[in-house]
Design a protein around this motif. Structure first.
Motif, PDB file in Angstrom:
ATOM      1  N   SER A  43       0.789  -1.033   0.003  1.00  0.00           N
ATOM      2  CA  SER A  43       0.123  -0.274   0.060  1.00  0.00           C
ATOM      3  C   SER A  43       0.900   1.239  -0.120  1.00  0.00           C
ATOM      4  CB  SER A  43      -0.977  -0.034   1.082  1.00  0.00           C
ATOM      5  OG  SER A  43      -0.082  -0.076   2.357  1.00  0.00           O
ATOM      6  N   ALA A  44       2.189   0.997   0.284  1.00  0.00           N
ATOM      7  CA  ALA A  44       2.873   2.293   0.579  1.00  0.00           C
ATOM      8  C   ALA A  44       3.041   2.981  -0.939  1.00  0.00           C
ATOM      9  CB  ALA A  44       4.202   2.145   1.181  1.00  0.00           C
ATOM     10  N   ILE A  45       3.385   2.090  -1.903  1.00  0.00           N
ATOM     11  CA  ILE A  45       3.841   2.634  -3.298  1.00  0.00           C
ATOM     12  C   ILE A  45       2.407   2.978  -3.941  1.00  0.00           C
ATOM     13  CG2 ILE A  45       4.686   1.893  -5.467  1.00  0.00           C
ATOM     14  CD1 ILE A  45       6.594   2.048  -3.324  1.00  0.00           C
ATOM     15  N   GLU A  46       1.385   2.582  -3.494  1.00  0.00           N
ATOM     16  CA  GLU A  46       0.076   2.886  -4.049  1.00  0.00           C
ATOM     17  C   GLU A  46      -0.072   4.406  -3.416  1.00  0.00           C
ATOM     18  OE1 GLU A  46      -4.309   1.315  -4.665  1.00  0.00           O
ATOM     19  OE2 GLU A  46      -3.035   0.071  -3.296  1.00  0.00           O
ATOM     20  N   ARG A  47       0.334   4.576  -2.276  1.00  0.00           N
ATOM     21  CA  ARG A  47      -0.089   5.989  -1.709  1.00  0.00           C
ATOM     22  C   ARG A  47       0.891   6.919  -2.455  1.00  0.00           C
ATOM     23  NH1 ARG A  47      -0.095   3.222   3.055  1.00  0.00           N
ATOM     24  NH2 ARG A  47       2.109   3.619   3.549  1.00  0.00           N
ATOM     25  N   VAL A  48       2.031   6.477  -2.724  1.00  0.00           N
ATOM     26  CA  VAL A  48       3.054   7.564  -3.283  1.00  0.00           C
ATOM     27  C   VAL A  48       2.536   7.734  -4.445  1.00  0.00           C
ATOM     28  CG1 VAL A  48       5.367   7.499  -4.282  1.00  0.00           C
ATOM     29  CG2 VAL A  48       5.281   6.383  -2.216  1.00  0.00           C
ATOM     30  N   ALA A  49       2.012   6.908  -5.469  1.00  0.00           N
ATOM     31  CA  ALA A  49       1.443   7.100  -6.719  1.00  0.00           C
ATOM     32  C   ALA A  49       0.296   8.019  -6.649  1.00  0.00           C
ATOM     33  CB  ALA A  49       1.188   5.852  -7.325  1.00  0.00           C
ATOM     34  N   ASP A  50      -0.651   7.982  -5.860  1.00  0.00           N
ATOM     35  CA  ASP A  50      -1.578   8.836  -5.640  1.00  0.00           C
ATOM     36  C   ASP A  50      -1.148  10.034  -5.408  1.00  0.00           C
ATOM     37  OD1 ASP A  50      -4.498   9.279  -5.257  1.00  0.00           O
ATOM     38  OD2 ASP A  50      -4.174   9.476  -3.271  1.00  0.00           O
ATOM     39  N   VAL A  51      -0.187  10.536  -4.181  1.00  0.00           N
ATOM     40  CA  VAL A  51       0.116  11.590  -3.963  1.00  0.00           C
ATOM     41  C   VAL A  51       1.059  12.546  -5.111  1.00  0.00           C
ATOM     42  CG1 VAL A  51       1.978  13.084  -2.623  1.00  0.00           C
ATOM     43  CG2 VAL A  51       0.305  11.264  -1.540  1.00  0.00           C
ATOM     44  N   ALA A  52       1.820  11.504  -5.820  1.00  0.00           N
ATOM     45  CA  ALA A  52       2.625  11.977  -6.848  1.00  0.00           C
ATOM     46  C   ALA A  52       1.814  12.276  -8.294  1.00  0.00           C
ATOM     47  CB  ALA A  52       4.068  11.210  -7.129  1.00  0.00           C
ATOM     48  N   GLY A  53       0.650  11.673  -8.401  1.00  0.00           N
ATOM     49  CA  GLY A  53      -0.156  11.961  -9.562  1.00  0.00           C
ATOM     50  C   GLY A  53       0.395  10.854 -10.597  1.00  0.00           C
ATOM     51  N   CYS A  54       0.747   9.749 -10.234  1.00  0.00           N
ATOM     52  CA  CYS A  54       1.150   8.632 -10.933  1.00  0.00           C
ATOM     53  C   CYS A  54       0.008   7.408 -11.111  1.00  0.00           C
ATOM     54  CB  CYS A  54       2.448   8.014 -10.505  1.00  0.00           C
ATOM     55  SG  CYS A  54       3.797   8.903 -10.291  1.00  0.00           S
ATOM     56  N   GLN A  55       0.184   6.861 -12.186  1.00  0.00           N
ATOM     57  CA  GLN A  55      -0.698   5.537 -12.527  1.00  0.00           C
ATOM     58  C   GLN A  55       0.015   4.549 -11.448  1.00  0.00           C
ATOM     59  OE1 GLN A  55      -1.541   4.314 -16.408  1.00  0.00           O
ATOM     60  NE2 GLN A  55      -0.765   6.212 -17.267  1.00  0.00           N
TER      61      GLN A  55
END
Length: 193
Positions: A43-55
């Motif tokens: 879930s950590a990488i999913e949060r990073v993607a969400d915050v950074a605007g990444c897929q």
């Protein structure tokens, strides 16, 4: 425009470092999208993607299969594959734009790899000296990133999901004449010993 694919391997700090170096490219309009590919359950990488605007793409398979799946998620005419923890030096935007334009105008398909630079915070030991010598003799490695047109990537067959050492095999398919080493340095953090 470039789509960036980063296999994350579940570690947040290296991904954040890599993404921070890409922000100027996104602001300049050179980067269209970034895909973070990670194994299910992180879930950590999913949060990073969400915050950074990444897929974010959950993928359970080999690294090569993850890279191939990430590339399929994108639509840009150019692809950039980076390892998590690899940080591009300033100036990469202009050089990447010039390289893409030169390849497009020449009609000769080429891919670019960035110039290897060991992280200044990495322990400088005999092991790193041997790795540098091996890199000099055998050519670039996958941790130097890859900038390649989508058409060329697909013509070469991309990353073969079932192949061992698929990243090295794609670089070998390019050959010396089919790749350019760009002047921009890519700082590669050492793996924990």
């Amino acid at each position: 425009m470039i789509s960036v694919i980063i296999p994350t391997e579940g570690a947040e700090p290296p991904v954040v470092a890599t993404l921070a170096a890409l922000v100027p490219g996104a602001a300049a309009g050179v980067i269209r999208d970034v895909v973070l590919v990670d194994r299910p359950g992180s879930s950590a990488i999913e949060r990073v993607a969400d915050v950074a605007g990444c897929q974010f793409l959950k993928f359970d398979g080999s690294r090569a299969a993850a890279l191939a799946a990430g590339a399929k998620q994108t639509r840009s005419p150019w692809l950039m594959f980076l390892h998590a923890g690899s940080v591009l030096d300033t100036g990469w935007i202009d050089e990447a734009a010039q390289f893409m334009q030169a390849v497009s105008l020449s009609g000769h398909q080429r891919a670019g790899v960035f110039r290897y630079a060991r992280s200044p915070y990495d322990h400088a030991g005999i092991r790193n000296g041997v790795k540098s010598l091996a890199r000099f003799i055998s050519g670039p490695s996958s941790d130097q990133g890859l900038l390649i047109s989508r058409d060329h990537y697909e013509r070469l067959g991309g990353y073969a999901p079932a192949a061992r050492r698929a990243e090295a095999k794609l670089l070998a398919k390019l050959g010396r004449a089919g790749r350019a080493t760009l002047r921009t340095r890519i700082f590669v953090a050492g793996r924990p010993h």
